[in-house]
Scaffold this motif. Structure first.
Motif, PDB file in Angstrom:
ATOM      1  N   UNK A  33      69.779  14.713 -14.263  1.00  0.00           N
ATOM      2  CA  UNK A  33      69.834  13.388 -14.863  1.00  0.00           C
ATOM      3  C   UNK A  33      68.525  12.927 -15.505  1.00  0.00           C
ATOM      4  N   UNK A  34      67.402  13.573 -15.166  1.00  0.00           N
ATOM      5  CA  UNK A  34      66.101  13.044 -15.609  1.00  0.00           C
ATOM      6  C   UNK A  34      65.814  13.531 -17.036  1.00  0.00           C
ATOM      7  N   UNK A  35      66.495  12.884 -17.985  1.00  0.00           N
ATOM      8  CA  UNK A  35      66.443  13.283 -19.388  1.00  0.00           C
ATOM      9  C   UNK A  35      65.976  12.131 -20.262  1.00  0.00           C
ATOM     10  N   UNK A  36      65.293  12.470 -21.346  1.00  0.00           N
ATOM     11  CA  UNK A  36      65.189  11.550 -22.480  1.00  0.00           C
ATOM     12  C   UNK A  36      65.915  12.240 -23.631  1.00  0.00           C
ATOM     13  N   UNK A  37      66.821  11.514 -24.263  1.00  0.00           N
ATOM     14  CA  UNK A  37      67.685  12.083 -25.297  1.00  0.00           C
ATOM     15  C   UNK A  37      67.299  11.430 -26.621  1.00  0.00           C
ATOM     16  N   UNK A  38      66.775  12.225 -27.532  1.00  0.00           N
ATOM     17  CA  UNK A  38      66.291  11.697 -28.813  1.00  0.00           C
ATOM     18  C   UNK A  38      67.229  12.175 -29.919  1.00  0.00           C
ATOM     19  N   UNK A  39      67.954  11.239 -30.502  1.00  0.00           N
ATOM     20  CA  UNK A  39      68.840  11.533 -31.623  1.00  0.00           C
ATOM     21  C   UNK A  39      68.121  11.119 -32.899  1.00  0.00           C
ATOM     22  N   UNK A  40      67.970  12.055 -33.818  1.00  0.00           N
ATOM     23  CA  UNK A  40      67.343  11.754 -35.106  1.00  0.00           C
ATOM     24  C   UNK A  40      68.431  11.709 -36.174  1.00  0.00           C
ATOM     25  N   UNK A  48      77.341   8.418 -38.545  1.00  0.00           N
ATOM     26  CA  UNK A  48      76.414   8.977 -37.566  1.00  0.00           C
ATOM     27  C   UNK A  48      75.490   7.918 -36.972  1.00  0.00           C
ATOM     28  N   UNK A  49      74.936   7.067 -37.815  1.00  0.00           N
ATOM     29  CA  UNK A  49      74.002   6.040 -37.328  1.00  0.00           C
ATOM     30  C   UNK A  49      74.686   5.091 -36.359  1.00  0.00           C
ATOM     31  N   UNK A  50      75.897   4.670 -36.683  1.00  0.00           N
ATOM     32  CA  UNK A  50      76.637   3.747 -35.821  1.00  0.00           C
ATOM     33  C   UNK A  50      76.955   4.379 -34.477  1.00  0.00           C
ATOM     34  N   UNK A  51      77.415   5.621 -34.505  1.00  0.00           N
ATOM     35  CA  UNK A  51      77.729   6.334 -33.263  1.00  0.00           C
ATOM     36  C   UNK A  51      76.479   6.481 -32.408  1.00  0.00           C
ATOM     37  N   UNK A  52      75.366   6.869 -33.021  1.00  0.00           N
ATOM     38  CA  UNK A  52      74.118   7.060 -32.281  1.00  0.00           C
ATOM     39  C   UNK A  52      73.665   5.764 -31.634  1.00  0.00           C
ATOM     40  N   UNK A  53      73.672   4.682 -32.398  1.00  0.00           N
ATOM     41  CA  UNK A  53      73.230   3.392 -31.865  1.00  0.00           C
ATOM     42  C   UNK A  53      74.147   2.908 -30.743  1.00  0.00           C
ATOM     43  N   UNK A  54      75.431   3.145 -30.874  1.00  0.00           N
ATOM     44  CA  UNK A  54      76.364   2.733 -29.826  1.00  0.00           C
ATOM     45  C   UNK A  54      76.085   3.486 -28.530  1.00  0.00           C
ATOM     46  N   UNK A  55      75.789   4.774 -28.626  1.00  0.00           N
ATOM     47  CA  UNK A  55      75.462   5.543 -27.435  1.00  0.00           C
ATOM     48  C   UNK A  55      74.141   5.087 -26.819  1.00  0.00           C
ATOM     49  N   UNK A  59      73.629   4.065 -22.845  1.00  0.00           N
ATOM     50  CA  UNK A  59      72.835   4.883 -21.932  1.00  0.00           C
ATOM     51  C   UNK A  59      71.363   4.720 -22.304  1.00  0.00           C
ATOM     52  N   UNK A  60      70.575   4.167 -21.379  1.00  0.00           N
ATOM     53  CA  UNK A  60      69.183   3.846 -21.720  1.00  0.00           C
ATOM     54  C   UNK A  60      68.284   5.071 -21.790  1.00  0.00           C
ATOM     55  N   UNK A  61      68.831   6.252 -21.529  1.00  0.00           N
ATOM     56  CA  UNK A  61      68.047   7.480 -21.725  1.00  0.00           C
ATOM     57  C   UNK A  61      68.039   7.913 -23.190  1.00  0.00           C
ATOM     58  N   UNK A  62      68.896   7.326 -24.003  1.00  0.00           N
ATOM     59  CA  UNK A  62      69.048   7.726 -25.404  1.00  0.00           C
ATOM     60  C   UNK A  62      68.183   6.846 -26.294  1.00  0.00           C
ATOM     61  N   UNK A  63      67.423   7.494 -27.155  1.00  0.00           N
ATOM     62  CA  UNK A  63      66.627   6.807 -28.166  1.00  0.00           C
ATOM     63  C   UNK A  63      67.030   7.351 -29.530  1.00  0.00           C
ATOM     64  N   UNK A  64      67.234   6.467 -30.487  1.00  0.00           N
ATOM     65  CA  UNK A  64      67.663   6.871 -31.825  1.00  0.00           C
ATOM     66  C   UNK A  64      66.545   6.600 -32.819  1.00  0.00           C
ATOM     67  N   UNK A  65      66.267   7.594 -33.636  1.00  0.00           N
ATOM     68  CA  UNK A  65      65.295   7.441 -34.728  1.00  0.00           C
ATOM     69  C   UNK A  65      66.060   7.605 -36.034  1.00  0.00           C
ATOM     70  N   UNK A  66      65.999   6.579 -36.879  1.00  0.00           N
ATOM     71  CA  UNK A  66      66.615   6.652 -38.196  1.00  0.00           C
ATOM     72  C   UNK A  66      65.527   6.976 -39.209  1.00  0.00           C
ATOM     73  N   UNK A  67      65.754   7.998 -40.022  1.00  0.00           N
ATOM     74  CA  UNK A  67      64.761   8.400 -41.007  1.00  0.00           C
ATOM     75  C   UNK A  67      65.468   8.778 -42.305  1.00  0.00           C
ATOM     76  N   UNK A  68      64.752   8.720 -43.431  1.00  0.00           N
ATOM     77  CA  UNK A  68      65.350   9.206 -44.686  1.00  0.00           C
ATOM     78  C   UNK A  68      65.669  10.687 -44.570  1.00  0.00           C
TER      79      UNK A  68
END
Length: 325
Positions: A33-40, A48-55, A59-68
């Motif tokens: 369980x001790x994870x940090x999950x980084x979705x770029x 994709x952006x909406x799904x990532x942000x919803x997740x 779950x507070x282990x998930x961090x989303x980075x939006x980039x060009x």
């Protein structure tokens, strides 16, 4: 390494709405369980952006980075720059993890004091991977030299970054090259040169999805980048590490066969110059590779077929040829 190290799970995602939900479900369901999950989100134009942000809200282990949009390598590099874990996993956004993927590889890494732990994978079409494959085999341990030879001779280890657990420190000063495919093959040498030990197990822990948009399954002149990567490695080995030169030449020969047969099958363009490059490379390497006991059987069969002539190799052998990743 701490008793329960933080593991960074890196997920580059571009227009991945069809499969991202399933991918993230498999990650958050890990028994470790001790994870940090980084979705770029690499400049996606679908959901994709909406799904990532919803997740991330769920779950507070998930961090989303939006980039060009910058491509797969740029997205991976963004995640590498942002991660804070002692260990790192890379997951393609259309793939699926077995629930015990992380726990199994962490245990394997710790027991064998390894820098990289590798699990088995299954290629799958459709909804779900079949994780009922081989279980309980003995792990295989490689020192640095053995690991490099296994990768380049294509004997037991691949160059893919997915399906394995890395010590994050291996990526200090190493990033994926931009603008090419086969970027993972380009960095495997410097990564393994920093690695003391690799341990691998056959247990099927990673589901590698197959579909028409897989870039490795569809011919494009961009795929010729593998020739540049392998030829650059050949040149580097001649000067820096001649003990790996024969192994790299075996990998380069595979690339020449692969690109020659795929480009010959493609009727949507004129690839004669590329085919000439591959054929000349095959002729240059085939004699030495034929008598190298470590060269895989598939390459040796290709060498034998090449002595029947270019037309025989392309038209007869290539008729039912399936691309390699």
């Amino acid at each position: 390494m701490s008793q329960e190290p933080l593991i960074s799970v890196l997920v580059p995602a571009y227009n991945a709405e069809a499969f991202l939900e399933q991918c993230l479900e498999s990650i958050v369901a890990q028994t470790y369980r001790h994870l940090e999950i980084i979705v770029v989100d690499d400049g996606s134009t679908d959901g994709t952006a909406t799904i990532s942000d919803r997740w991330a809200e769920r779950d507070d282990r998930i961090r989303v980075i939006h980039r060009p949009n910058g491509g797969h390598s740029a997205a991976r590099n963004t995640a590498l720059d942002a991660m804070t874990g002692e260990l790192v996993i890379m997951v393609d956004s259309d793939d699926v993890l077995h629930p015990q993927f992380t726990a199994t590889l962490l245990d394997l890494m710790q027991k064998h004091d390894a820098d990289i732990a590798v699990g088995g994978y299954t290629a799958f079409y459709g909804a779900e991977p079949d994780f009922s494959g081989h279980r309980g085999g003995s792990p295989k341990s490689y020192d640095q030299q053995q690991a490099l030879l296994a990768v380049f001779y294509q004997q037991g280890l691949t160059h893919s970054p997915w399906g394995r657990l890395f010590k994050a420190s291996l990526f200090d000063g190493i990033r994926f090259p931009l603008g090419i495919i086969y970027e993972d093959l380009a960095i495997i040498y410097p990564l393994l040169k920093k690695c003391r030990r690799v341990v691998a197990i056959d247990d099927v822990l990673y589901g590698y999805r197959q579909h028409e948009s897989n870039s490795m399954r569809v011919f494009s002149p961009r795929r010729a980048a593998v020739l540049d990567v392998c030829e650059n490695l050949e040149s580097q080995m001649q000067h820096d590490d001649p003990q790996y030169l024969d192994a790299v030449r075996s990998r380069l020969l595979s690339a020449y066969f692969n690109i020659l047969l795929l480009s010959h099958q493609d009727k949507n363009g004129d690839h004669r110059q590329l085919e000439d490059r591959c054929w000349n490379g095959i002729k240059r390497l085939r004699h030495k590779c034929l008598f190298d006991s470590n060269v895989r059987t598939k390459n040796k069969l290709g060498i034998i077929a090449s002595h029947m002539g270019r037309r025989f190799l392309c038209d007869v052998v290539g008729r039912n040829y399936q691309p390699e990743p």
